[in-house]
Enzyme design. Structure first.
Site, mmCIF file in Angstrom:
data_model
loop_
_atom_site.group_PDB
_atom_site.id
_atom_site.type_symbol
_atom_site.label_atom_id
_atom_site.label_comp_id
_atom_site.label_asym_id
_atom_site.label_seq_id
_atom_site.Cartn_x
_atom_site.Cartn_y
_atom_site.Cartn_z
ATOM 1 N N LYS A 127 30.472 62.343 25.279
ATOM 2 C CA LYS A 127 30.493 62.731 23.866
ATOM 3 C C LYS A 127 31.761 63.509 23.536
ATOM 4 O O LYS A 127 32.439 63.231 22.545
ATOM 5 C CB LYS A 127 29.268 63.578 23.521
ATOM 6 C CG LYS A 127 29.138 63.864 22.019
ATOM 7 C CD LYS A 127 28.323 65.087 21.712
ATOM 8 C CE LYS A 127 29.177 66.328 21.787
ATOM 9 N NZ LYS A 127 28.487 67.536 21.265
ATOM 10 N N ASP A 145 25.623 62.672 19.361
ATOM 11 C CA ASP A 145 25.021 63.986 19.561
ATOM 12 C C ASP A 145 23.550 63.930 19.155
ATOM 13 O O ASP A 145 23.001 62.847 18.895
ATOM 14 C CB ASP A 145 25.784 65.057 18.792
ATOM 15 C CG ASP A 145 25.538 65.009 17.287
ATOM 16 O OD1 ASP A 145 24.956 64.004 16.795
ATOM 17 O OD2 ASP A 145 25.920 65.968 16.598
#
Length: 247
Positions: A127, A145
């Site tokens: 991420k 997320d």
């Protein structure tokens, strides 16, 4: 919702994303940074806290340690003092100092434009790497997320929407397959903003959601909201009655 074909779902995804583009016409990275290195550090620091809070501490951090060279030589106690308000400051201080040292040792302090190189750094996951690639280098990327996970599940944008522990990498692969690469970064931004402000975790605001007519989860949440309102009305009624009796 009746069984939806893959083609129909993809078409719905594009319609819903067009509505999100109207709702959120302009998007940008929510973290403040002046270089790929600063964005990398800020993103590592953003774990388990808000971008707003990170932006409150990074001016002091980057004034003291704005480059890999400076952060690599930092005293960890000084870094911990600066980032303490973010929580998990022992671990985060260790990670950002170690990643600065790794950058100095392997790439002369330069942040590489490579998923493999970024995820090899201490404290950097997929991420974080996607955030840096998309926002610092303009590379097609799709950071996943908790907001992206929640929103794509509620909208049934993916096959595993019922799985409570769906793999972020699988989510990234499935969602990006439905959109052109040049939209991926802004798509992630809009899903995150939408998740923060309308499709919240505990109590989504379906009444003002532009996707409520096509969202497979809207009816459920609207029903819950109606039940909450009915309970609140009964409580208010009992309170007024008790007040009249008291008089």
């Amino acid at each position: 919702m009746a069984t939806e074909s893959k083609r129909a779902r993809t078409a719905r995804m594009h319609r819903e994303y067009a509505a999100l583009c109207e709702l959120i016409p302009v998007v940008e990275c929510q973290l403040d940074f002046d270089s790929p290195f600063q964005l990398l550090v800020a993103t590592v620091l953003s774990a388990q806290t808000t971008d707003k809070r990170v932006n409150q501490v990074t001016p002091e951090l980057f004034a003291a340690y704005g480059s890999p060279q400076e952060l690599a030589a930092a005293n960890i106690t000084d870094v911990e003092r600066i980032i303490r308000p973010l929580g998990f400051y022992h671990m985060k201080s260790k990670h950002i100092i170690e990643l600065a040292q790794a950058l100095m040792a392997t790439n002369n302090g330069q942040v590489a434009e490579s998923m493999d190189a970024l995820t090899a750094l201490p404290g950097v996951g997929r991420k974080t790497a996607n955030v840096v690639l998309g926002n610092a280098f303009g590379e097609p990327s799709f950071p996943v997320d908790t907001h992206v996970i929640r929103v794509t599940a509620r909208l049934h944008w993916r096959d595993d929407w019922m799985k409570p522990n769906a793999s972020p990498e699988d989510i990234e692969r499935e969602i990006t397959a439905c959109f052109p690469p040049e939209t991926w970064t802004d798509l992630s931004h809009r899903l995150i903003i939408f998740g923060r402000n309308i499709c919240m975790a505990r109590r989504p605001d379906c009444t003002r959601c532009p996707l409520r007519r096509s969202c497979p989860s809207a009816a459920h949440f609207l029903e819950l909201e109606a039940e909450r309102e009915a309970v609140a009305m009964r409580k208010r009624g009992r309170s007024r009655a008790a007040g009249r009796r008291a008089r």
